[in-house]
Design a protein around this motif. Sequence first.
Motif, PDB file in Angstrom:
ATOM      1  N   GLY A   1     -32.669 -12.754  17.929  1.00  0.00           N
ATOM      2  CA  GLY A   1     -33.726 -13.406  16.977  1.00  0.00           C
ATOM      3  C   GLY A   1     -34.009 -14.898  16.947  1.00  0.00           C
ATOM      4  N   LEU A   2     -35.171 -15.562  16.615  1.00  0.00           N
ATOM      5  CA  LEU A   2     -35.063 -17.005  16.391  1.00  0.00           C
ATOM      6  C   LEU A   2     -36.524 -17.083  15.622  1.00  0.00           C
ATOM      7  CD1 LEU A   2     -34.412 -19.692  18.633  1.00  0.00           C
ATOM      8  CD2 LEU A   2     -35.215 -19.996  16.390  1.00  0.00           C
ATOM      9  N   ARG A   3     -36.470 -17.453  14.332  1.00  0.00           N
ATOM     10  CA  ARG A   3     -37.562 -17.454  13.508  1.00  0.00           C
ATOM     11  C   ARG A   3     -37.531 -18.852  13.018  1.00  0.00           C
ATOM     12  NH1 ARG A   3     -40.112 -12.584  12.340  1.00  0.00           N
ATOM     13  NH2 ARG A   3     -41.721 -14.412  12.489  1.00  0.00           N
ATOM     14  N   ILE A   4     -38.477 -19.677  13.221  1.00  0.00           N
ATOM     15  CA  ILE A   4     -38.807 -21.285  12.862  1.00  0.00           C
ATOM     16  C   ILE A   4     -39.574 -21.089  11.717  1.00  0.00           C
ATOM     17  CG2 ILE A   4     -39.635 -23.199  13.724  1.00  0.00           C
ATOM     18  CD1 ILE A   4     -37.393 -22.256  15.370  1.00  0.00           C
ATOM     19  N   THR A   5     -38.897 -21.397  10.597  1.00  0.00           N
ATOM     20  CA  THR A   5     -39.628 -21.064   9.197  1.00  0.00           C
ATOM     21  C   THR A   5     -40.297 -22.468   8.706  1.00  0.00           C
ATOM     22  OG1 THR A   5     -37.345 -21.692   8.358  1.00  0.00           O
ATOM     23  CG2 THR A   5     -37.840 -19.601   8.522  1.00  0.00           C
ATOM     24  N   GLU A   6     -39.922 -23.854   8.927  1.00  0.00           N
ATOM     25  CA  GLU A   6     -40.575 -24.575   8.435  1.00  0.00           C
ATOM     26  C   GLU A   6     -40.083 -26.276   9.214  1.00  0.00           C
ATOM     27  OE1 GLU A   6     -39.715 -25.541   4.269  1.00  0.00           O
ATOM     28  OE2 GLU A   6     -37.654 -25.234   4.699  1.00  0.00           O
ATOM     29  N   LYS A   7     -40.733 -26.850   9.190  1.00  0.00           N
ATOM     30  CA  LYS A   7     -40.564 -28.263   9.661  1.00  0.00           C
ATOM     31  C   LYS A   7     -40.144 -29.290   8.779  1.00  0.00           C
ATOM     32  CE  LYS A   7     -42.056 -32.017  13.028  1.00  0.00           C
ATOM     33  NZ  LYS A   7     -43.195 -32.538  13.645  1.00  0.00           N
ATOM     34  N   ARG A   8     -39.051 -30.075   8.991  1.00  0.00           N
ATOM     35  CA  ARG A   8     -38.277 -30.458   7.786  1.00  0.00           C
ATOM     36  C   ARG A   8     -38.935 -32.073   7.885  1.00  0.00           C
ATOM     37  NH1 ARG A   8     -32.433 -29.156   8.033  1.00  0.00           N
ATOM     38  NH2 ARG A   8     -31.921 -31.494   7.972  1.00  0.00           N
ATOM     39  N   PRO A   9     -38.390 -32.890   6.629  1.00  0.00           N
ATOM     40  CA  PRO A   9     -38.980 -34.148   6.576  1.00  0.00           C
ATOM     41  C   PRO A   9     -38.310 -35.126   7.638  1.00  0.00           C
ATOM     42  CG  PRO A   9     -38.605 -33.209   4.559  1.00  0.00           C
ATOM     43  CD  PRO A   9     -38.043 -32.278   5.547  1.00  0.00           C
ATOM     44  N   ASP A  10     -37.256 -34.779   8.164  1.00  0.00           N
ATOM     45  CA  ASP A  10     -36.350 -35.471   9.067  1.00  0.00           C
ATOM     46  C   ASP A  10     -36.868 -35.141  10.824  1.00  0.00           C
ATOM     47  OD1 ASP A  10     -35.525 -33.018   9.803  1.00  0.00           O
ATOM     48  OD2 ASP A  10     -33.581 -33.518   9.087  1.00  0.00           O
ATOM     49  N   GLY A  11     -38.038 -34.374  10.892  1.00  0.00           N
ATOM     50  CA  GLY A  11     -38.602 -34.120  12.288  1.00  0.00           C
ATOM     51  C   GLY A  11     -38.053 -32.863  12.755  1.00  0.00           C
ATOM     52  N   PHE A  12     -36.719 -32.278  12.314  1.00  0.00           N
ATOM     53  CA  PHE A  12     -36.332 -31.082  12.941  1.00  0.00           C
ATOM     54  C   PHE A  12     -37.079 -30.056  12.284  1.00  0.00           C
ATOM     55  CE2 PHE A  12     -32.895 -34.164  13.717  1.00  0.00           C
ATOM     56  CZ  PHE A  12     -32.488 -33.932  14.950  1.00  0.00           C
TER      57      PHE A  12
ATOM     58  N   GLN B   1     -33.922 -19.383  11.397  1.00  0.00           N
ATOM     59  CA  GLN B   1     -33.222 -18.172  11.045  1.00  0.00           C
ATOM     60  C   GLN B   1     -32.760 -17.616  12.461  1.00  0.00           C
ATOM     61  OE1 GLN B   1     -35.243 -15.391   8.764  1.00  0.00           O
ATOM     62  NE2 GLN B   1     -35.551 -16.783   6.996  1.00  0.00           N
ATOM     63  N   SER B   2     -31.637 -17.408  12.655  1.00  0.00           N
ATOM     64  CA  SER B   2     -31.058 -16.858  14.086  1.00  0.00           C
ATOM     65  C   SER B   2     -29.745 -16.310  13.796  1.00  0.00           C
ATOM     66  CB  SER B   2     -31.117 -17.697  15.162  1.00  0.00           C
ATOM     67  OG  SER B   2     -30.964 -17.370  16.400  1.00  0.00           O
ATOM     68  N   CYS B   3     -29.420 -15.331  14.896  1.00  0.00           N
ATOM     69  CA  CYS B   3     -27.959 -14.953  15.071  1.00  0.00           C
ATOM     70  C   CYS B   3     -27.651 -15.582  16.418  1.00  0.00           C
ATOM     71  CB  CYS B   3     -27.723 -13.464  14.819  1.00  0.00           C
ATOM     72  SG  CYS B   3     -26.422 -12.635  15.158  1.00  0.00           S
TER      73      CYS B   3
ATOM     74  N   TYR C   1     -24.519 -15.988  11.547  1.00  0.00           N
ATOM     75  CA  TYR C   1     -26.010 -16.028  11.184  1.00  0.00           C
ATOM     76  C   TYR C   1     -26.209 -17.739  10.931  1.00  0.00           C
ATOM     77  CZ  TYR C   1     -30.271 -14.903   8.872  1.00  0.00           C
ATOM     78  OH  TYR C   1     -31.840 -14.745   8.726  1.00  0.00           O
ATOM     79  N   CYS C   2     -27.160 -18.122  11.661  1.00  0.00           N
ATOM     80  CA  CYS C   2     -27.363 -19.800  11.802  1.00  0.00           C
ATOM     81  C   CYS C   2     -28.547 -19.791  10.796  1.00  0.00           C
ATOM     82  CB  CYS C   2     -27.515 -20.133  12.908  1.00  0.00           C
ATOM     83  SG  CYS C   2     -25.748 -19.630  13.952  1.00  0.00           S
TER      84      CYS C   2
ATOM     85  N   ASP D   1     -27.216 -24.981  12.365  1.00  0.00           N
ATOM     86  CA  ASP D   1     -25.767 -25.616  12.116  1.00  0.00           C
ATOM     87  C   ASP D   1     -25.173 -25.333  10.751  1.00  0.00           C
ATOM     88  OD1 ASP D   1     -27.217 -27.461  10.827  1.00  0.00           O
ATOM     89  OD2 ASP D   1     -26.592 -29.278  11.609  1.00  0.00           O
ATOM     90  N   VAL D   2     -25.645 -24.552   9.861  1.00  0.00           N
ATOM     91  CA  VAL D   2     -25.330 -23.988   8.857  1.00  0.00           C
ATOM     92  C   VAL D   2     -25.125 -22.414   8.945  1.00  0.00           C
ATOM     93  CG1 VAL D   2     -25.697 -23.414   6.478  1.00  0.00           C
ATOM     94  CG2 VAL D   2     -26.153 -25.603   7.159  1.00  0.00           C
ATOM     95  N   PHE D   3     -23.866 -21.992   8.756  1.00  0.00           N
ATOM     96  CA  PHE D   3     -23.549 -20.608   9.209  1.00  0.00           C
ATOM     97  C   PHE D   3     -23.228 -19.778   7.850  1.00  0.00           C
ATOM     98  CE2 PHE D   3     -21.423 -23.347  12.213  1.00  0.00           C
ATOM     99  CZ  PHE D   3     -22.449 -23.400  13.221  1.00  0.00           C
TER     100      PHE D   3
END
Length: 268
Positions: free
Chosen positions: A12-23, A27-29, A143-144, A149-151
């Motif tokens: 799974g890989l959910r893209i939840t929002e665009k960050r202010p820094d462009g990244f 949510q993913s395992c 779970y990332c 990069d936060v686990f």
Amino acid sequence: MITFPSCKINLGLRITEKRPDGFHNLQSCFYPVGWGDILEIIPANEFSFGSSGLVIPGDSQHNLCVKAYNLVKADFDLPPVQMHLHKVVPIGAGLGGGSADAAFVLKSLNGQFELGLSVSQLEDYARMLGSDCAFFIQNRPLYCLEKGDVFSEISVDLKGYYIVLIYPNLVISTAEAYARVRPCQPETTLFEQLQRPMDTWRDTVHNDFEDSLFPKYPVLPHIKQQLYDAGAVYASMSGSGSTVYGIFNAPIVVPNQFSTYRVWEGEL
């Protein structure tokens, strides 16, 4: 010292929002898989980096392995080394192969030269090299969140299952994949979905990159369907593509349709 940087798949890989820094936040395992490269690092009179196997595009001095060495050398009195990477994992395949190579450089330098860096410190170095690089320091199911990069811990254990990875000789850059993705907040978190039996994942555990990349590259949904037709319990594209994998209850005879692609199969 010789190590074997292994790749990962995304459950799974959910893209939840665009960050202010462009990244983007996600949510993913991340789940480690045995398909890997070969990395050798030995002391030398002067630094050198070489590679064999698959051709690595670009200037070798910009390779993540070299960047990893220079990153540590800036803080420690490292001796010169001769570094050789035999590249096996395809590039632009959504498997994190380059990130794994860099992370294993960090771990190898730490062990070989007794730097005494903790797992947390190694992960901090890895985060400077790439969003998914830090995962490969522990190299276990995690779970990332945020940039990947936060686990946090997750109880997903696929031991005893078999996996087939199909790389259709198609390079999809991370930049292209993210340019086309449409962030959204899922009604149910991926974490919750992954706690349910795997035979429910087909309808719930989703890779958001499939929504934009499948219409552009019809070979990808075709492979996914062929894996289900071959008996996969769950199939998905990994990361930002283009590898598609299937998870099976037992080893299978890989369909002849995949004979022109790069295929890896093994036990999880």
